[in-house]
Design an enzyme around this catalytic site. Sequence first.
Site, PDB file in Angstrom:
ATOM      1  N   HIS A  62       0.800  -1.226   0.000  1.00 37.96           N
ATOM      2  CA  HIS A  62       0.000   0.000   0.000  1.00 37.96           C
ATOM      3  C   HIS A  62       0.834   1.278   0.000  1.00 37.96           C
ATOM      4  CE1 HIS A  62      -3.838  -1.996   0.348  1.00 37.96           C
ATOM      5  NE2 HIS A  62      -3.436  -2.661   1.404  1.00 37.96           N
ATOM      6  N   SER A  83      -4.272  -7.035  -1.261  1.00 38.09           N
ATOM      7  CA  SER A  83      -5.134  -6.124  -0.523  1.00 38.09           C
ATOM      8  C   SER A  83      -5.609  -5.030  -1.467  1.00 38.09           C
ATOM      9  CB  SER A  83      -4.379  -5.504   0.650  1.00 38.09           C
ATOM     10  OG  SER A  83      -5.186  -4.566   1.329  1.00 38.09           O
ATOM     11  N   GLU A 118      -6.522   0.684  -5.994  1.00 46.27           N
ATOM     12  CA  GLU A 118      -5.258  -0.051  -6.126  1.00 46.27           C
ATOM     13  C   GLU A 118      -5.390  -1.447  -5.557  1.00 46.27           C
ATOM     14  OE1 GLU A 118      -3.126  -0.906  -3.415  1.00 46.27           O
ATOM     15  OE2 GLU A 118      -3.895   0.322  -1.782  1.00 46.27           O
TER      16      GLU A 118
END
Length: 230
Positions: free
Chosen positions: A61, A109, A133
């Site tokens: 992330h 994720s 994303e």
Amino acid sequence: MKRKFCPLDVKGLTDEGTFTGYGSVFGNVDSHGEIVEPGAFAKSLARHAKDKSAPVMLWQHNTDEPIGVWEDLSEDAKGLTGTGRLVLDVPQARSAYALLKAGALRGLSIGYHVVKSEPDGAVVRLKELSLMEISVVTFPANTRASVTGVKSERWQEFARRLRDGDPMPPNEFEDILREAGIPKSMAVQITSVGYAKAIRRESDGPGDAPAVTDAALSNLKAALGSLLRS
């Protein structure tokens, strides 16, 4: 931006760094008490297609560390599926490639904004999401999604030895299950109830390789079914 995690069940990785799999699955209550509904990504994917864009692939992330691209994303009956490609000219992507191949990374994720949701008792149903994303991460929370389409050397060896009538010992098979992220107690039961039973039957009398393969698969399916129902 919210995040939702899914386990990464790596079964192999191409030399070019591509893989396919699920970033999210439908109908599963995750650790946040949320359920992604079928169609939740449809409008977002349509917008990306219209704009000729795609959600980015990040490392953990971190917006400063893109590591690849998502070349194809779509919804099917199971969830959000796609093909990703690590850009191996990027140092962190090469590290991710090595870690994926070693089984050290455990999840994907998604990063998203909630556009439409609806409470349903103790859970929240996510009706529409704006997908920003999809990251490769270390710790997943959603226990249903998986990455497929890549070939694991150990699973190849397992299949080859079954075909050759030389099944690997139960302890080695249990190790393969554990490497794939199966909890220890479940891996032990699958091995003892399904796999060990199949290879014991083969050692008790004559038989050919297809017979032991069919027996192993049949008993493994029975063991998995029993565990999932319990």
